[in-house]
Each structure stands twice: as C-alpha cells, then as structure tokens.
Design a protein around this motif. Sequence first.
Motif, mmCIF file in Angstrom:
data_model
loop_
_atom_site.group_PDB
_atom_site.id
_atom_site.type_symbol
_atom_site.label_atom_id
_atom_site.label_comp_id
_atom_site.label_asym_id
_atom_site.label_seq_id
_atom_site.Cartn_x
_atom_site.Cartn_y
_atom_site.Cartn_z
ATOM 1 N N UNK A 1 1.064 -1.353 0.041
ATOM 2 C CA UNK A 1 0.148 -0.140 -0.132
ATOM 3 C C UNK A 1 0.844 1.224 0.048
ATOM 4 N N UNK A 2 1.908 1.308 0.609
ATOM 5 C CA UNK A 2 2.724 2.363 0.999
ATOM 6 C C UNK A 2 3.638 2.763 -0.496
ATOM 7 N N UNK A 3 4.181 1.916 -1.120
ATOM 8 C CA UNK A 3 4.737 1.934 -2.252
ATOM 9 C C UNK A 3 3.927 1.806 -3.556
ATOM 10 N N UNK A 4 2.639 1.666 -3.494
ATOM 11 C CA UNK A 4 1.724 1.569 -4.587
ATOM 12 C C UNK A 4 2.129 0.299 -5.527
ATOM 13 N N UNK A 5 2.430 -0.703 -4.678
ATOM 14 C CA UNK A 5 2.942 -2.176 -5.194
ATOM 15 C C UNK A 5 1.780 -3.013 -5.171
ATOM 16 N N UNK A 6 1.947 -4.392 -5.944
ATOM 17 C CA UNK A 6 0.863 -5.362 -5.652
ATOM 18 C C UNK A 6 0.637 -5.883 -4.415
ATOM 19 N N UNK A 7 -0.298 -5.866 -3.736
ATOM 20 C CA UNK A 7 -0.638 -6.606 -2.396
ATOM 21 C C UNK A 7 -0.899 -7.892 -2.535
ATOM 22 N N UNK A 8 -0.341 -8.861 -1.631
ATOM 23 C CA UNK A 8 -0.504 -9.989 -1.564
ATOM 24 C C UNK A 8 -1.868 -10.561 -0.992
ATOM 25 N N UNK A 9 -2.870 -9.645 -0.395
ATOM 26 C CA UNK A 9 -4.080 -9.728 0.081
ATOM 27 C C UNK A 9 -5.160 -9.583 -1.036
ATOM 28 N N UNK A 10 -6.018 -10.321 -1.105
ATOM 29 C CA UNK A 10 -7.119 -10.131 -1.804
ATOM 30 C C UNK A 10 -7.972 -8.989 -1.144
ATOM 31 N N UNK A 11 -8.710 -7.946 -1.966
ATOM 32 C CA UNK A 11 -9.393 -6.944 -1.709
ATOM 33 C C UNK A 11 -10.313 -7.147 -0.573
ATOM 34 N N UNK A 12 -10.943 -8.393 -0.643
ATOM 35 C CA UNK A 12 -12.077 -8.447 0.467
ATOM 36 C C UNK A 12 -11.489 -8.811 1.638
ATOM 37 N N UNK A 13 -10.143 -9.375 1.660
ATOM 38 C CA UNK A 13 -9.389 -9.700 3.127
ATOM 39 C C UNK A 13 -8.834 -8.456 3.513
#
Length: 591
Positions: A566-578
């Motif tokens: 989130x901080x670096x605008x990189x892909x998150x490993x978490x699905x949005x719903x989680x």
Amino acid sequence: MTDDRSPRLLWTDEGAPRSGRFGDVYFSREDGLAETRAVFLAGCGLPQAWAGRDRFTVAELGFGTGLNIAALLDLWRRERPPGGKLHVFSVEAFPLSRDEAARALAAWPELADAAGELLAAWPAPTRGFHRLDLPRFDCTLDLAVGEVDWALGQWTGPADAWFLDGFAPSTNPAMWSDEVLDRIAALSAPDARVATFTVAGAVRRGLAGRGFVGDKRPGHGRKRERLEARRPGAAPAPARPSVAIVGAGIAGAAVARAFGALGVAPVVLEAERPGAGASGFPASLVTPRLDVGDGGIAALFAQALERAADLYRSVPDAVVAAGVLQLEQAPRDAARHARVAAQGVWPAEAMAVLDAEACAARVGEPVQGGGLLMRQALAVRGEPVLAAWLAEAGEVRAAVAGVERTVDGWRLRDAAGRSLVEADIVVLAAGWGLAELAPDLPLAPVAGQADWVDGVVAAPTAWGGYAVPTGSGLLFGATHARGVTDPQPTMAASEANLETLATRLPGLAGRVREAGGRRARTAVRATTPDRLPLAGRLDTGLFMLGGLGSRGFCAAPLLAEHVAALALAAPSPLPRELARRVDPARFAGGL
C-alpha cells in the motif's frame, strides 16, 4: 484436489499437455518456448520495457504449466535492470500439480534453472492468493487460484505488462469477457503492454474500446497472427521514498523485511532492544485463528499461516518444531475441529482430527478427548527472525512519543518534542505502544506472563494454555490480565501457569517441577474489538500494523507485505475482500 479444480489433463502422443476440460493445448506443439518468447516476451517489448525500472509487474491470465513465467524469469535474470525487482501476478482456475508441471517443463532443458525455482515454490491448489518467493531471480509471484473475474476483482495491480494466455476465446469465453477486459484496463499502469496469441475481433475491439492501441503481428508456428497492444502514457518514474518504522517486534521486523523486499531500506525506531515487547519470549506458536462461522476470517488466517511458514523456514535456526496440536477444551470441540479440517481454505492433510489415542502418542502421555493437528503450524524462535529481518534496516534507539505531519511527510518526536526522524512514509508497528501514538483506535491491552525451563522436551501443544518447545527447553503459560499495561512477573502467576499445564499434561508439568530453574517474563498484547488485526493506511503516507493479539507471529509477515505494498503502490498479496477485513478504517476515528 477435487475434480472441480482439475484441468483434466491429457498427454498427446508427442508428450504435450492438453486440457480435457477445454479441449485445447497448453502450448504450441512446434515449439512452445519459442512461441512464448515471440508472443509474450517480445510482444510486451521485453526486456526494453523494463529498462531503468526499480520494479516491474507482469500480470498473466492462464498460469497453466508455468512456461511463460519460467521463460520470463530466464530473460529477467539475463537482462534485468540493476537492482530491479520483478513482480508477477498470475491467475489459474484449474491448477496443475507440481509433478504435472515438471513433466511439461522438462521439454526445455535450457529453462531448467528457472523451472526448478518455480517448481520448488509450487503452491497447494487451494482457492485464494498464494505468494511465492523466487529469491535467486529477485522475483515475487502471486498466484491466484480461482476464476479470472474474481481474481482480477481482488487484485490491486497495477500491471506494466499483460500475458493474455487463456485457452482460445471459442473454448474459454469467460477468460475474454467484457468484465475481464474492464478489469485489465482498470489494473493497467500507464504505458502498459498487452500481448496475446489471439486476434479475435472481440478481443481487439475490446482492448481498443478501453484505451489500448494495438495491431496484429506475424504469428508463430501454425498461427498466422498475434496481437500486441499498448496503453498510451508515460511509464511511472522510479521512486525510493524514505521510510521510518516504529517498533522492532515481530510486526516492525516483518514490515522492515517487506520494504526491503521491494528495494527500500527503512529506518526502525525502538526504545529498547528488538523484541523487547510481546515478541521477546524464547519461542512462540505460529497458529491461525480458527473460525467455522466466518469464511473470510478462515481464509485470512489460512493465507497468513502459509506465508508465515514459508518465510520462517527460510530463516536459519528459527523453526523449532513443525505441527501444533490443538486439544479439545469442551465436548463441542470435536465437531468444531471436524468442520475446521473440512474447510477448503487448507491444503490437503494440513488439518487432521486426532482421537485421544493419537493425541496421547503425540504428547507422550494420556489426554482426555481428541484434538486437531495443525500440520502447517510451527513453533519458532523470535530472536533469529528479528535479527534476520532487521539486519538491513537502519536503527534508531529512541522512544517515539508522537507523530506529526510535515510539509513533505511525517516527523517522529520524543517526549520532549525533539525531532527523531523525518520520513516520506511512516509505519506504526509498536504493539501496545500504538495506543499512545494512535489514541483514537480501539486497542485494548491484555497482559500476560509465560514461564520457561531448560532441559524439558515436549511437542508444541495448545488448549486454554500452551506448551512450546524453545530448542533448549519448554515455554508454557500464559496468564491473561485484561486492562493491565505495566505487568511484573510474580510467583503467583508462575504457579498459575504450572497449574494450567498440569490440568491437561500432568506428566509434563511434573517434569517441569523436577527440572527447576524456572524463569518468567511478562508482556502486553494489543487487541481489537473484533479480534482482527489493524493493517493499512491511517493517512496519506501514514500506515500501521498492530492489534495482532496472540496471533502476531502468524499474521505479521503477510500483513506487513500488504502494508508495504500500500505504501509503495505495489501489488498487495491480500485479496481486496480480506484487506477490507483488516483495514483500520473499519473503525471510526484514526489519528
């Protein structure tokens, strides 16, 4: 793997894999590797497109045998920009097994190194996101097992290049739907490239209608044409913001590791030594929160446990024991454990219901009732984990009393108001110390004392209390004092911990008494009203990871990667719903 997730794999006479489900081949019979290189790598302008980039993200629809990614890894290792980090997001609804993929990839010995790295990290075929580390290639792969529309709806992006490699639109229309094309457009970075083998009119028109400029190119093998497209815009400029992390327990160390993996070296502020708080016991259990009534919670902790176990196993001397036995505490637990073991979020055999006899064999003495063996769960030593994950971070030994906005970012100050550090990004990961730094968040303290002794060996076991091997002895406990913020070890608490042990494992308690030389330690954990962590953005440039309760060693590694992304605008490993389940914004207030 049940048949509804099976690709129904067939093998042609030439030894090529074919999907019985879709009636189509996974790659060209003439030369699948040459096709991959021509259609997807060259089609996305690689390696030129990643020149001068600190990070580059490739998204793929149709993971299949992993051939495209193995070829990408091979090219990345040879042609990557200095210090660059590669991120891959791939989707597969019907995953192959590791053995099936290995048989397919064996056709190209020149990819043996990349294929071997990929196969070594091959995940279980459970629905959800799986993060895989490919360290020799400086690459992280997020594999989403599930339907493509769901997977893209859960991913945060953005992608710099797309490999659209689903089976043909005529046999697999869901992979090429308008909804999928909408999501591709929404998840594309400026100047994103798209490459695919199909030149179907609906695909060409769909991409053009969503702002991509493309054209047909000469195809490969029997295919006359292929498609390349590009989204107009300037590629994002490299950015290396300054990052400060408050706290050097498991949360802060995990955040430091996550930023380091993205190529950013943070500064960590801690008043005392690393692990001075709740992370500083001789050993800890890495166990998930079990929930049969809320599928989201179950999925969150299943993903967290998988990620934590992978990362801890990569730290020398960290893992003390594998497999944790959860004993039944009440008659209803037998049915509950059976329901947990049947949940689809766990890999096959990860959860096993044991009867009293099997439990007794595991713990070395008779027990009342059965239990749930969590085979992925671990007992770990925190000290080597913290040391490894904080090794590359800068260190400031100071107590942070406040955080305040500046013109360009954030300032951390001490109790006298003096500036300690200024940074573009600040992450608060100070355990119970978050209550002072973010007083509007609904955190509550739970103090606890645990005791340990050397020379006593036991299997990791939990019930209302726990018994954890430390490598040199046994840790057991713990007391729970809600609302207490400054606990001190007491003999009464030590006796209470020993009595808790004796109620379930009297033989082990007897050996502890005989060993003597017991030591004790107290700490305060921070909990939330819904017993879920807080991981996410508090304000522009200000983030947090906390409220981990007793699941810090399980939840912190995955959630730290989410926060850093989130901080670096990189892909998150978490699905949005989680991610929504742990977002601090679910509670009113903030800073």
